[in-house]
Design a protein around this motif. Structure first.
Motif, PDB file in Angstrom:
ATOM      1  N   ILE A  24      60.883  12.174  68.795  1.00 57.33           N
ATOM      2  CA  ILE A  24      59.571  11.917  68.705  1.00 57.33           C
ATOM      3  C   ILE A  24      59.443  10.261  68.918  1.00 57.33           C
ATOM      4  O   ILE A  24      60.229   9.659  67.703  1.00 57.33           O
ATOM      5  CB  ILE A  24      58.620  12.278  67.678  1.00 57.33           C
ATOM      6  CG1 ILE A  24      58.519  13.957  67.994  1.00 57.33           C
ATOM      7  CG2 ILE A  24      57.386  11.523  67.783  1.00 57.33           C
ATOM      8  CD1 ILE A  24      57.734  14.467  66.889  1.00 57.33           C
ATOM      9  N   ASP A  25      58.914   9.512  69.648  1.00 55.83           N
ATOM     10  CA  ASP A  25      59.117   8.129  69.609  1.00 55.83           C
ATOM     11  C   ASP A  25      57.332   7.597  69.494  1.00 55.83           C
ATOM     12  O   ASP A  25      56.756   7.779  70.458  1.00 55.83           O
ATOM     13  CB  ASP A  25      59.401   7.582  71.124  1.00 55.83           C
ATOM     14  CG  ASP A  25      59.996   6.166  70.948  1.00 55.83           C
ATOM     15  OD1 ASP A  25      59.849   5.548  69.968  1.00 55.83           O
ATOM     16  OD2 ASP A  25      60.617   5.689  72.155  1.00 55.83           O
ATOM     17  N   LEU A  26      57.402   6.883  68.266  1.00 58.36           N
ATOM     18  CA  LEU A  26      56.000   6.147  68.077  1.00 58.36           C
ATOM     19  C   LEU A  26      56.382   4.866  68.551  1.00 58.36           C
ATOM     20  O   LEU A  26      57.121   3.929  68.107  1.00 58.36           O
ATOM     21  CB  LEU A  26      55.692   6.324  66.531  1.00 58.36           C
ATOM     22  CG  LEU A  26      55.777   7.692  65.948  1.00 58.36           C
ATOM     23  CD1 LEU A  26      55.279   7.470  64.608  1.00 58.36           C
ATOM     24  CD2 LEU A  26      54.656   8.646  66.904  1.00 58.36           C
ATOM     25  N   ALA A  33      52.596   7.757  71.325  1.00 58.69           N
ATOM     26  CA  ALA A  33      53.568   8.778  70.419  1.00 58.69           C
ATOM     27  C   ALA A  33      54.069   9.890  71.815  1.00 58.69           C
ATOM     28  O   ALA A  33      53.197  10.430  72.318  1.00 58.69           O
ATOM     29  CB  ALA A  33      52.917   9.509  69.322  1.00 58.69           C
ATOM     30  N   CYS A  34      55.205   9.831  71.912  1.00 60.06           N
ATOM     31  CA  CYS A  34      55.825  10.736  73.071  1.00 60.06           C
ATOM     32  C   CYS A  34      56.787  11.683  72.243  1.00 60.06           C
ATOM     33  O   CYS A  34      57.670  11.330  71.605  1.00 60.06           O
ATOM     34  CB  CYS A  34      56.581   9.864  73.963  1.00 60.06           C
ATOM     35  SG  CYS A  34      55.418   8.929  74.915  1.00 60.06           S
ATOM     36  N   MET A  48      52.464  13.544  75.642  1.00 61.09           N
ATOM     37  CA  MET A  48      52.091  12.236  75.059  1.00 61.09           C
ATOM     38  C   MET A  48      50.910  12.175  74.448  1.00 61.09           C
ATOM     39  O   MET A  48      50.067  12.816  74.819  1.00 61.09           O
ATOM     40  CB  MET A  48      52.139  11.273  76.350  1.00 61.09           C
ATOM     41  CG  MET A  48      51.915   9.769  76.027  1.00 61.09           C
ATOM     42  SD  MET A  48      51.721   8.901  77.479  1.00 61.09           S
ATOM     43  CE  MET A  48      53.510   8.945  78.142  1.00 61.09           C
ATOM     44  N   VAL A  49      50.569  11.548  73.418  1.00 63.59           N
ATOM     45  CA  VAL A  49      49.481  11.159  72.723  1.00 63.59           C
ATOM     46  C   VAL A  49      49.110   9.828  72.672  1.00 63.59           C
ATOM     47  O   VAL A  49      49.937   9.072  71.955  1.00 63.59           O
ATOM     48  CB  VAL A  49      49.605  11.740  71.106  1.00 63.59           C
ATOM     49  CG1 VAL A  49      48.381  11.716  70.449  1.00 63.59           C
ATOM     50  CG2 VAL A  49      50.169  13.219  71.272  1.00 63.59           C
ATOM     51  N   MET A  50      47.883   9.473  73.064  1.00 62.50           N
ATOM     52  CA  MET A  50      47.428   8.118  73.047  1.00 62.50           C
ATOM     53  C   MET A  50      46.911   7.967  71.564  1.00 62.50           C
ATOM     54  O   MET A  50      45.787   8.872  71.188  1.00 62.50           O
ATOM     55  CB  MET A  50      46.165   7.929  74.207  1.00 62.50           C
ATOM     56  CG  MET A  50      46.838   7.929  75.378  1.00 62.50           C
ATOM     57  SD  MET A  50      47.438   6.524  75.950  1.00 62.50           S
ATOM     58  CE  MET A  50      46.044   5.282  75.849  1.00 62.50           C
ATOM     59  N   VAL A  51      47.380   7.084  70.870  1.00 58.73           N
ATOM     60  CA  VAL A  51      47.066   6.572  69.567  1.00 58.73           C
ATOM     61  C   VAL A  51      45.693   5.837  69.393  1.00 58.73           C
ATOM     62  O   VAL A  51      44.747   6.122  68.951  1.00 58.73           O
ATOM     63  CB  VAL A  51      47.973   5.894  68.779  1.00 58.73           C
ATOM     64  CG1 VAL A  51      47.440   5.593  67.448  1.00 58.73           C
ATOM     65  CG2 VAL A  51      49.155   6.902  68.642  1.00 58.73           C
ATOM     66  N   SER A  52      45.494   4.848  70.403  1.00 53.65           N
ATOM     67  CA  SER A  52      44.529   3.913  70.559  1.00 53.65           C
ATOM     68  C   SER A  52      44.249   3.208  71.943  1.00 53.65           C
ATOM     69  O   SER A  52      45.614   2.949  72.510  1.00 53.65           O
ATOM     70  CB  SER A  52      44.541   2.706  69.647  1.00 53.65           C
ATOM     71  OG  SER A  52      43.582   1.833  69.761  1.00 53.65           O
ATOM     72  N   GLU A  53      43.211   3.180  72.639  1.00 53.30           N
ATOM     73  CA  GLU A  53      42.983   2.615  73.855  1.00 53.30           C
ATOM     74  C   GLU A  53      43.261   1.106  73.827  1.00 53.30           C
ATOM     75  O   GLU A  53      43.070   0.411  74.654  1.00 53.30           O
ATOM     76  CB  GLU A  53      41.806   3.270  74.801  1.00 53.30           C
ATOM     77  CG  GLU A  53      42.313   4.594  74.989  1.00 53.30           C
ATOM     78  CD  GLU A  53      41.314   5.239  75.992  1.00 53.30           C
ATOM     79  OE1 GLU A  53      40.591   4.395  76.775  1.00 53.30           O
ATOM     80  OE2 GLU A  53      41.105   6.428  76.235  1.00 53.30           O
ATOM     81  N   SER A  69      51.747  14.429  64.340  1.00 51.84           N
ATOM     82  CA  SER A  69      51.743  15.822  63.860  1.00 51.84           C
ATOM     83  C   SER A  69      51.271  16.668  65.075  1.00 51.84           C
ATOM     84  O   SER A  69      51.856  17.700  65.201  1.00 51.84           O
ATOM     85  CB  SER A  69      50.458  15.969  62.865  1.00 51.84           C
ATOM     86  OG  SER A  69      50.129  17.170  62.584  1.00 51.84           O
ATOM     87  N   LEU A  70      50.694  16.091  65.891  1.00 54.82           N
ATOM     88  CA  LEU A  70      50.263  16.614  67.405  1.00 54.82           C
ATOM     89  C   LEU A  70      51.679  16.780  67.994  1.00 54.82           C
ATOM     90  O   LEU A  70      51.879  17.799  68.799  1.00 54.82           O
ATOM     91  CB  LEU A  70      49.243  15.988  68.139  1.00 54.82           C
ATOM     92  CG  LEU A  70      47.738  15.878  67.501  1.00 54.82           C
ATOM     93  CD1 LEU A  70      47.053  14.792  68.051  1.00 54.82           C
ATOM     94  CD2 LEU A  70      47.095  17.390  67.497  1.00 54.82           C
ATOM     95  N   CYS A  71      52.384  15.689  67.953  1.00 54.40           N
ATOM     96  CA  CYS A  71      53.731  15.948  68.786  1.00 54.40           C
ATOM     97  C   CYS A  71      54.725  17.037  68.092  1.00 54.40           C
ATOM     98  O   CYS A  71      55.483  17.708  68.758  1.00 54.40           O
ATOM     99  CB  CYS A  71      54.407  14.367  68.793  1.00 54.40           C
ATOM    100  SG  CYS A  71      53.906  13.505  70.054  1.00 54.40           S
TER     101      CYS A  71
END
Length: 96
Positions: A24-26, A33-34, A48-53, A69-71
């Motif tokens: 997991i790479d933040l 977060a990937c 892939m999770v978008m933390v903030s746009e 946590s989602l990853c």
């Protein structure tokens, strides 16, 4: 000698599960977060999770922790073992 080699067979035992490795790479620059396949994260991107746009502000640690946590949940769903977390300090994790 051939008897010793047979003892080191790579075949798993029936009740033993083999987990694939993932990383997991933040990434603070892109605010994502990937979840990557492979122990070192050299495989394909699995999730892939978008933390903030908003790229101008820094995201709080709570948002990074939620993305982490989602990853981790996605890795478990795909039957991957997370062996490495890069950028964990963004989510408040201690350095290792």
């Amino acid at each position: 000698m051939s008897e010793k080699l047979q003892n080191f067979s790579s075949k798993p035992v029936k009740d033993q599960t083999v987990m694939r490795k993932a990383c997991i790479d933040l990434m603070a620059d892109t605010k994502v977060a990937c979840l990557f396949a492979g122990d070192l994260g050299t495989g394909q991107c699995l999730h892939m999770v978008m933390v903030s746009e908003d790229m101008t502000e820094s995201a709080p640690a709570e948002k990074w922790a939620k993305a982490l946590s989602l990853c981790q949940q996605k890795a478990a769903e795909l039957k991957y073992e997370v062996s490495r977390i890069r950028g964990g300090s963004l989510a408040g994790l201690p350095r290792q």
